[in-house]
Scaffold this active site. Structure first.
Site, short mmCIF file in Angstrom:
data_model
loop_
_atom_site.label_atom_id
_atom_site.label_comp_id
_atom_site.label_asym_id
_atom_site.label_seq_id
_atom_site.Cartn_x
_atom_site.Cartn_y
_atom_site.Cartn_z
N TYR A 150 0.85 -1.20 0.00
CA TYR A 150 0.00 0.00 0.00
C TYR A 150 0.88 1.24 0.00
O TYR A 150 0.65 2.17 -0.80
CB TYR A 150 -0.93 -0.01 1.22
CG TYR A 150 -1.68 1.30 1.40
CD1 TYR A 150 -2.63 1.70 0.47
CD2 TYR A 150 -1.41 2.14 2.48
CE1 TYR A 150 -3.31 2.91 0.62
CE2 TYR A 150 -2.09 3.34 2.64
CZ TYR A 150 -3.03 3.72 1.70
OH TYR A 150 -3.70 4.92 1.83
N LYS A 154 1.34 4.37 -2.68
CA LYS A 154 1.17 5.79 -2.35
C LYS A 154 2.47 6.59 -2.57
O LYS A 154 2.41 7.78 -2.88
CB LYS A 154 0.66 5.94 -0.91
CG LYS A 154 -0.78 5.44 -0.75
CD LYS A 154 -1.77 6.24 -1.62
CE LYS A 154 -3.20 5.88 -1.40
NZ LYS A 154 -4.15 6.71 -2.15
P1 NAP Z 1 -13.10 4.87 2.13
O1 NAP Z 1 -14.13 5.42 3.07
O2 NAP Z 1 -12.96 3.38 2.02
O3 NAP Z 1 -13.36 5.50 0.68
C1 NAP Z 1 -12.81 4.95 -0.48
C2 NAP Z 1 -13.63 5.41 -1.68
O4 NAP Z 1 -13.06 4.82 -2.86
C3 NAP Z 1 -15.08 4.95 -1.59
O5 NAP Z 1 -15.92 5.99 -2.05
C4 NAP Z 1 -15.13 3.78 -2.56
O6 NAP Z 1 -16.43 3.70 -3.12
C5 NAP Z 1 -14.10 4.20 -3.60
N1 NAP Z 1 -13.62 3.05 -4.35
C6 NAP Z 1 -13.04 1.93 -3.85
N2 NAP Z 1 -12.80 1.06 -4.84
C7 NAP Z 1 -13.23 1.66 -5.99
C8 NAP Z 1 -13.25 1.27 -7.34
N3 NAP Z 1 -12.78 0.06 -7.74
N4 NAP Z 1 -13.77 2.11 -8.27
C9 NAP Z 1 -14.27 3.32 -7.88
N5 NAP Z 1 -14.26 3.75 -6.61
C10 NAP Z 1 -13.74 2.93 -5.68
O7 NAP Z 1 -11.65 5.37 2.53
P2 NAP Z 1 -10.99 6.85 2.62
O8 NAP Z 1 -10.12 6.84 3.82
O9 NAP Z 1 -11.99 7.91 2.46
O10 NAP Z 1 -10.03 6.79 1.34
C11 NAP Z 1 -9.89 7.87 0.44
C12 NAP Z 1 -8.43 7.99 0.05
O11 NAP Z 1 -7.67 8.41 1.19
C13 NAP Z 1 -7.79 6.69 -0.44
O12 NAP Z 1 -6.99 6.96 -1.58
C14 NAP Z 1 -6.91 6.28 0.73
O13 NAP Z 1 -5.80 5.51 0.32
C15 NAP Z 1 -6.48 7.63 1.26
N6 NAP Z 1 -6.01 7.63 2.65
C16 NAP Z 1 -6.82 7.25 3.68
C17 NAP Z 1 -6.33 7.25 4.97
C18 NAP Z 1 -7.18 6.82 6.13
O14 NAP Z 1 -6.63 6.58 7.23
N7 NAP Z 1 -8.48 6.75 5.99
C19 NAP Z 1 -5.00 7.64 5.24
C20 NAP Z 1 -4.20 8.02 4.17
C21 NAP Z 1 -4.70 8.04 2.89
P3 NAP Z 1 -17.17 2.36 -3.62
O15 NAP Z 1 -16.83 1.27 -2.67
O16 NAP Z 1 -18.61 2.77 -3.58
O17 NAP Z 1 -16.68 2.13 -5.01
#
Ligand code: NAP
Length: 253
Positions: A150, A154
């Site tokens: 992962y 990133k």
């Molecule tokens: P999340 O709540 O799981 O949101 C992820 C989003 O991506 C959901 O809307 C999901 O929607 C969509 N998604 C997943 N697979 C997909 C696919 N195949 N096609 C289209 N859409 C897809 O998690 P989040 O934390 O908000 O993540 C957003 C970003 O922040 C990610 O890039 C993650 O790596 C990054 N991030 C998160 C954290 C953390 O701690 N939360 C930390 C650092 C970076 P569907 O399932 O409806 O498709």
């Protein structure tokens, strides 16, 4: 002509919070994810507090490259002012024990889809006042145990985004801005997806974390700034705006 902000992964977490935050500013939105019912619910919520905003929904599995090209083709009648490449997920596990199919989907989404959309946006909007924001991670600047693949995905996002920032800075005619947001732990569906544990408990796993709403506020601060990187320090949990962080072999501007 109306302009739109395109947000991928807008059905939950940071993407949904960013959609609400941009809507509060009166922006028109194109929201992309696989779960149509969650996008519909978000659209209804936005229509209630920001009826002037136009919200278009695109149900799309971005992990398949042909869907990325088809989506871009469907969007050709819209003018964009920003693209937020937010869709992504993590995979926690020891090296050699990762589910390789999940790993492949993660690379397809975090790396391939984000790269294609970034390049399509740069190709079509390079000379316009527009902004590309790619969502990386604190793990896109330092390696986290049990999340090596992962983090590598990133690091790629951070390097691609900073590289595009440098390329466009060197082009006098380019107006497009490129930015990268690096959240640390943020309470979303991320933990459950990364671990495969539907009951994933952020309080038990982290001393500190941000909410998706706080992260959306940071995203807007980055968006409004002249800086390339908006990063959360994983120790202090402070958010800072900075220039590109990786070493760059080209000439300094
Ligand atoms: P999340 O709540 O799981 O949101 C992820 C989003 O991506 C959901 O809307 C999901 O929607 C969509 N998604 C997943 N697979 C997909 C696919 N195949 N096609 C289209 N859409 C897809 O998690 P989040 O934390 O908000 O993540 C957003 C970003 O922040 C990610 O890039 C993650 O790596 C990054 N991030 C998160 C954290 C953390 O701690 N939360 C930390 C650092 C970076 P569907 O399932 O409806 O498709």
């Amino acid at each position: 002509m109306k302009k739109f902000i395109l947000i991928t992964g807008a059905s939950s977490g940071i993407g949904a919070a960013a959609a609400r935050a941009f809507a509060r500013r009166g922006e028109n939105l194109i929201l992309v994810a696989r779960r149509g019912e969650m996008l519909e619910a978000l659209k209804a919520e936005i229509s209630a507090f920001a009826p002037q905003c136009e919200v278009a929904l695109k149900i799309c599995d971005l992990a398949a490259p042909q869907n990325v090209f088809a989506l871009w083709n469907e969007l050709k009648d819209y003018r964009l002012k920003a693209l937020v490449n937010n869709a992504g997920f993590g995979d926690y596990g020891l090296a050699g024990e990762e589910d390789l199919q999940k790993l492949q989907r993660m690379i397809s989404l975090n790396v391939t889809a984000l790269t294609l959309l970034s390049h399509l946006f740069v190709r079509d909007y390079k000379r316009e006042e527009a902004t590309l924001v790619n969502i990386s991670s604190a793990g896109g600047y330092s390696i986290v145990p049990r999340a090596v693949s992962y983090c590598a995905s990133k690091f790629y996002v951070s390097a691609l985004s900073e590289g595009l920032y440098h390329e466009l800075a060197a082009d006098e005619n380019a107006k497009l801005r490129v930015k990268v947001l690096a959240p640390a732990a943020t309470r979303t569906e991320f933990g459950a997806r990364a671990t495969g544990d539907a009951n994933y408990d952020y309080d038990a796993s982290f001393k500190r974390y941000h909410s998706a709403e706080q992260m959306a506020e940071f995203l807007l601060r980055l968006y409004d700034s002249e800086f390339c990187v908006g990063a959360v320090d994983r120790n202090s949990f402070e958010f800072t705006l900075e220039g590109p962080k990786f070493s760059f072999a080209g000439a300094k501007k």
